[in-house]
Motif scaffolding. Structure first.
Motif, mmCIF file in Angstrom:
data_model
loop_
_atom_site.group_PDB
_atom_site.id
_atom_site.type_symbol
_atom_site.label_atom_id
_atom_site.label_comp_id
_atom_site.label_asym_id
_atom_site.label_seq_id
_atom_site.Cartn_x
_atom_site.Cartn_y
_atom_site.Cartn_z
ATOM 1 N N LEU A 53 -4.887 -1.416 -7.506
ATOM 2 C CA LEU A 53 -5.924 -0.395 -7.333
ATOM 3 C C LEU A 53 -5.249 0.974 -7.267
ATOM 4 C CD1 LEU A 53 -8.364 -1.821 -4.631
ATOM 5 C CD2 LEU A 53 -8.963 -1.212 -6.971
ATOM 6 N N LEU A 78 -6.354 4.788 -6.463
ATOM 7 C CA LEU A 78 -7.494 5.469 -5.863
ATOM 8 C C LEU A 78 -7.163 6.935 -5.605
ATOM 9 C CD1 LEU A 78 -8.240 2.715 -3.182
ATOM 10 C CD2 LEU A 78 -9.174 2.865 -5.502
ATOM 11 N N PHE A 85 -2.818 5.075 -3.413
ATOM 12 C CA PHE A 85 -3.922 6.005 -3.168
ATOM 13 C C PHE A 85 -3.379 7.393 -2.882
ATOM 14 C CE2 PHE A 85 -2.744 4.872 1.111
ATOM 15 C CZ PHE A 85 -3.028 6.000 1.877
ATOM 16 N N ILE A 117 -1.977 -1.366 -3.750
ATOM 17 C CA ILE A 117 -2.847 -0.187 -3.712
ATOM 18 C C ILE A 117 -1.984 1.064 -3.729
ATOM 19 C CG2 ILE A 117 -4.578 1.088 -2.382
ATOM 20 C CD1 ILE A 117 -5.398 -1.614 -1.110
ATOM 21 N N LEU A 119 -15.723 1.689 -5.141
ATOM 22 C CA LEU A 119 -14.683 0.694 -4.902
ATOM 23 C C LEU A 119 -15.104 -0.667 -5.432
ATOM 24 C CD1 LEU A 119 -13.135 1.264 -1.342
ATOM 25 C CD2 LEU A 119 -11.960 1.226 -3.537
ATOM 26 N N LEU A 143 -10.524 -1.841 1.789
ATOM 27 C CA LEU A 143 -9.177 -1.831 1.216
ATOM 28 C C LEU A 143 -8.255 -2.825 1.917
ATOM 29 C CD1 LEU A 143 -8.691 2.010 0.642
ATOM 30 C CD2 LEU A 143 -9.212 0.248 -1.049
ATOM 31 N N ARG A 161 -6.217 -5.758 0.111
ATOM 32 C CA ARG A 161 -4.779 -5.929 0.328
ATOM 33 C C ARG A 161 -4.475 -7.359 0.780
ATOM 34 N NH1 ARG A 161 -1.374 -2.712 4.965
ATOM 35 N NH2 ARG A 161 0.719 -3.355 4.349
ATOM 36 N N VAL A 176 0.866 -1.184 0.000
ATOM 37 C CA VAL A 176 0.000 0.000 0.000
ATOM 38 C C VAL A 176 0.900 1.230 0.000
ATOM 39 C CG1 VAL A 176 -1.772 1.293 1.228
ATOM 40 C CG2 VAL A 176 -1.846 -1.201 1.219
ATOM 41 N N TRP A 207 -11.707 1.817 4.583
ATOM 42 C CA TRP A 207 -10.405 1.205 4.778
ATOM 43 C C TRP A 207 -10.519 -0.276 5.140
ATOM 44 C CZ3 TRP A 207 -5.883 2.282 3.030
ATOM 45 C CH2 TRP A 207 -5.635 3.584 2.599
#
Length: 567
Positions: A159, A161, A192, A190, A148, A180, A184, A34, A177
């Motif tokens: 992803l 975002l 973002f 991810i 989402l 998300l 994950r 992330v 979250w």
């Protein structure tokens, strides 16, 4: 480049004509990582994410996403990533289920897989009961969760975002979250973007952006370690005198007064602030927040502190200027505000917190005289908001989230327009505008169109326009949305100065950190005021000895829901 990287960016930049909006950005994102891109509006976050999604072509540098060059194989990148823009790209006339089916169709999801995937996503997002509801009838938080789902339906490995929680209340943000975290855990990477600094803690690594350039990059722990020794908390019974000393210290970047006469300050170097006298009861380094990290990382660009106007010493709060007694507003069978009673004294700052749809905006519209209550009564400075709305509007100032400025007019023309609109006598234009500009901390009035000014300057100009008629009550609707922490901190200094002048201030915000700058907090839910009081009082009511503002916010909502379940 790192082998098996999901994203590889090196020297990435983007220009529009001769103007660089992003420069010298380099990073990698690994499988299951992330990666947070954190910065204020105008930092270049959206531009960066659109290049990663192969929507924009880089002007300079190299970028590979999922092994493909974003310049030469853009269509392959676009087909494999899940990109969620700020605008959602949902269809308001389609239902929840129809939006997901449409997204699955254009992503070539096999029809044999659609039913199972849709059921899993709806359950994860808590949208099962709403799958037949049109998208246009959903709350802001539910729309974010649906967006989402539409980006997860084809099970992308990456992803991307763009501000997924912008304008969403803390409760909905936490639910987002959770979705998300599930993505994950399934192995997805991810990337973002966010202007909420505290969301950096949800990242494995963080890139801080400001004015299109990297400020810092690392894990949240590494970034905090770099700010250690540069953030102090000061306890004092004489905050005004301490603030004057901090403002005179060239090493001080910024400072903020918290509830309970505590001051937090950020410094350009690792040393205590220089404070003389016996007014200090406590001075010690404290753990930096991500807002502190951004502020100290911006130290080189931070100008010296300039107090907007020689504010008088903080005064005792006066008599109640705003009074509401069992105020209720219904729209047909729907109750938007439900029997709200409160009072706000002269010089008091009240923060209104609550989930999206809690009734905060409707309550403010009633108090501003723009909407008559169905039941109950409210007064501003002794004038009934329903029967004497013109007198009420002459005594209030209002600053909306989007600032309500006219971008094609200059700053001076905007000030003149609002002075006329608020009924300032023409003979007093010059003095009132001069006072408002000084109070809003505008060193000079720029003569170019407002649309070309920075977000921080437009924010201060909007404040000047809202107070040019010297209102008794000031309503601020998310006034710091999207601005960087340093600008946010300094804007709160302006709010404190106005409160010291005796102005009553009502603030709505989704930045829970800002709740510590308020004298009292009002928590709203389903149109009801479920709690009101100083932060320390609210913590005590929940039995919390310490606890964050978010814990207080969620604690009262959980207690209210439990009470509803029992009854």
């Amino acid at each position: 480049m790192v082998p098996d990287s999901i994203v590889e960016a090196e020297g990435l930049g983007r220009r529009y004509g001769g103007r660089a909006v992003l420069q010298d950005v380099s990073f990698q994102v690994g499988p299951g990582e992330v990666f947070g891109v954190v910065g204020p509006d105008g930092a270049g976050k959206t531009t960066l994410l659109q290049m990663l999604a192969a929507i924009l072509t880089p002007s300079e540098g190299r970028c590979r996403v999922l092994g493909e060059d974003v310049r030469r194989r853009a269509s392959l990148v676009q087909a494999r990533v899940g990109y969620m823009s700020q605008g959602f790209s949902l269809y308001d006339r389609l239902t929840v289920a129809e939006n997901i089916a449409f997204a699955a169709d254009i992503r070539d999801v096999p029809r044999t897989d659609l039913g199972e995937r849709r059921a899993q996503l709806l359950a994860m997002a808590g949208l099962e009961r709403f799958q037949d509801r049109r998208e246009g009838a959903l709350s802001g938080g539910m729309r974010k969760k649906l967006a989402l789902c539409t980006n997860l339906i084809h099970e992308p490995p990456l992803l991307i975002l763009d501000e997924p929680s912008l304008g969403v209340d803390p409760l909905s943000r936490r639910e987002l979250w959770k979705i998300l975290d599930t993505a994950r855990a399934a192995g997805r990477s991810i990337v973002f973007a966010t202007s909420y600094m505290e969301e950096a803690d949800a990242s494995d690594r963080v890139l801080l952006l400001r004015d299109g350039r990297p400020l810092a990059m690392g894990t949240p722990a590494e970034l905090r370690a770099g700010a250690q020794g540069r953030v102090y908390r000061i306890g004092t019974a004489e905050p005004a005198s301490i603030e004057r000393e901090l403002a005179a210290d060239a090493a001080v970047i910024s400072f903020q007064r918290r509830s309970g006469n505590e001051i937090r300050t950020q410094l350009r170097m690792a040393r205590p602030p220089r404070i003389s006298g016996n007014a200090v009861t406590l001075i010690e380094p404290t753990e930096p927040t991500m807002e502190d990290v951004f502020t100290v990382s911006s130290a080189d660009a931070a100008p010296p502190i300039s107090e907007p106007h020689a504010a008088p010493p903080a005064q005792q709060m006066g008599a109640s200027v705003v009074v509401a007694e069992r105020v209720t507003r219904r729209f047909g069978a729907f109750t938007a505000v439900d029997r709200v009673s409160l009072s706000i004294r002269a010089g008091e700052v009240l923060g209104l917190l609550g989930p999206n749809g809690a009734g905060k905006t409707t309550l403010i519209r009633i108090l501003c005289g723009l909407l008559a209550p169905t039941e109950g009564r409210a007064e501003i400075a002794g004038f009934d908001v329903a029967r004497q709305s013109e007198a009420v509007r002459a005594r209030i100032g209002y600053m909306s989230q989007k600032f309500s400025l006219y971008p094609d007019l200059t700053a001076r023309e905007n000030l003149g327009f609002f002075a006329r609109a608020y009924g300032v006598p023409r003979t007093e234009f010059a003095s009132r505008i001069g006072w408002a500009v000084a109070r809003a901390g505008l060193e000079q009035i720029d003569e170019k169109p407002v649309g070309g000014l920075s977000g921080a300057i437009r924010q201060r100009l909007a404040l000047a326009c809202a107070i040019v008629h010297r209102p008794q009550v000031l309503f601020l609707d998310e006034p710091t949305s999207g601005v960087d922490p340093l600008s946010r901190f300094r804007f709160w200094r302006l709010i404190a100065a106005l409160a010291a002048d005796g102005v009553s201030i009502v603030v709505t915000t989704h930045y829970l950190e800002e709740a510590t700058f308020c004298d009292r907090l009002g928590l709203m839910m389903d149109g009801r005021l479920i709690a009101i009081g100083a932060l320390a009082t609210l913590k005590a009511d929940l039995g919390l000895s310490r606890g964050s503002v978010e814990e207080v916010f969620l604690g009262f909502i959980a207690r209210e829901r439990e009470n509803e379940r029992v009854t």
